[in-house]
Design an enzyme around this catalytic site. Structure first.
Site: not given
Ligand SMILES: Cc1cc2nc3c(=O)[nH]c(=O)nc-3n(C[C@H](O)[C@H](O)[C@H](O)COP(=O)(O)O)c2cc1C
Length: 373
Positions: A28, A172-175, A177, A226
């Site tokens: 992504p 999106h469960g990463a980075h 956020y 993720r």
């Protein structure tokens, strides 16, 4: 590279209703080309080019759920509202027409500011405890109502992804956020059931998001989650410092509905726990597969000479061989590999790799981020 070694990349894979022709996933990547939050035909053609050139599964750029402050840039696409959803309908129709498979990456940025501008959403920024990082207050701590509405908005996005015909979706469960801000003790200091001293307790929000999305799509639809140890606020952060801690974190998320864990690393060859299995030990996706039994995706600097953060700093990257990747895939360390910048630099990357055309692979230049080529 011998064609025999390459075979491991071109094995089909079935996960519930999803059947993939090979093991290459387009990572992504936020592109901010969606005026008014609506993906245009240019966006559809950009994905179609990769589908046509044999990418097994395309994950879209992050696209935001229906919350007033879910994005931090005015050209990040919405995944709600008739106009944006009809743009996404066109995207998936084009990808399918070219023989591809695709899932949107469903996102809420939480309290992360825009990296390049001062732009802020009209509504107050929201996050677990009103913090962007340690001692960095930003926006509001979410109320019970805001949390319930956000979980419902993720559920609605899941239903819409399925209705439009997407083959899967990724949360999106990463980075660093929103969802990751709940996981991380630095940004989650809540005293209610969404906070707590343990990672397991701080995973409650993600579990509830997963349950709502699973309820929306039924048992046979594959869901990707993720996750990352690292945060953009702190590259050295580690949510799970041991395999047991990783199991405490990820097993409940698999039980809550994640079929595939997309384990984000900046460099795929870095061992997750070298103190246990050495410098050539399992990477994050390898350990995640081992402790949960779930299908996993690895990622990070595949086919390129440097990592994504160097690219954000403006450096160019040149193509490099895939031997290290193929060795890990041959030993079944993880199931799928995501490729980011190499696929921006060269939409024909998969076809060229399959044909052994290594010398023809195009480099990735940071200037490519200015166009949707
Ligand atoms: C321009 C750009 C935008 C990105 N946007 C996202 C994003 O929206 N969501 C996400 O989870 N990761 C995002 N990433 C990270 C990539 O998915 C990937 O993990 C990273 O680029 C490492 O893969 P690579 O070395 O093959 O490029 C982005 C990376 C780049 C280069």
């Amino acid at each position: 590279m011998s064609s025999q070694k390459l075979e491991v990349l071109f094995q089909p894979l079935e996960i519930k209703s999803l059947s993939l022709k090979n093991r290459v996933v387009m990572a992504p990547m936020t592109r901010t080309f969606s005026e008014n939050g609506i993906p245009s035909d240019d966006v559809a053609q950009y994905y179609r080019r990769r589908a046509q050139a044999e990418v097994g599964l395309i994950l879209s750029e992050g696209t935001v759920i229906n919350r007033p402050a879910a994005r931090n840039d005015p050209k990040i696409p919405f995944f709600h509202g008739d106009a944006a959803l009809s743009g996404w309908q066109h995207v998936i129709d084009e990808v399918h027409a070219a023989g591809g498979k695709m899932g949107p990456q469903l996102w809420h940025v939480g309290s992360v500011p825009n990296m390049f501008s001062e732009w802020v959403p009209a509504a107050p920024v929201e996050s677990p405890s009103g913090l962007a990082a340690a001692d960095k207050p930003r926006g509001e701590a979410m109320s019970d109502e805001a949390i319930a509405d956000t979980i419902a908005a993720f559920g609605q996005a899941a239903a819409d992804a399925q209705r439009l015909g997407f083959d899967t979706f990724e949360i999106h469960g990463a980075h660093g956020y929103l969802i990751d801000q709940f996981f991380w003790s630095v940004t989650n200091q809540r005293k209610d059931r969404f906070g707590g001293a343990t990672l397991k307790e701080r995973s409650t929000f993600a579990s509830e998001v997963l349950k709502a999305m699973r309820a929306a799509v039924g048992a046979d639809y594959p869901i990707i989650l993720r996750v990352s140890q690292w945060k953009q606020q702190d590259f050295t952060a580690r949510l799970a410092p041991t395999p047991d801690a990783m199991a405490d974190w990820l097993v409940p998320l698999v039980e809550a509905g994640a079929d595939i864990l997309h384990c984000s690393q900046r460099r795929f060859w870095e061992p997750e726990f070298p103190e246990i299995d050495g410098d050539d030990g399992l990477n994050f996706a390898g350990w995640a597969k081992k402790v949960t039994g779930a299908v996993t995706i690895s990622v990070g600097s595949v086919g390129l000479s440097n990592d994504a953060m160097s690219s954000f700093g403006g450096e160019s990257s040149t193509p490099v061989g895939l031997d290290r990747l193929l060795t890990r895939m041959e030993r079944d360390e993880f199931d799928l590999i995501a490729v980011g910048r190499a696929l921006l630099g060269d939409p024909l990357w998969v076809t060229k790799v399959r044909e052994g055309n290594q010398a023809d692979l195009q480099p990735f230049e940071a200037s490519l981020l200015q166009t949707l080529s």
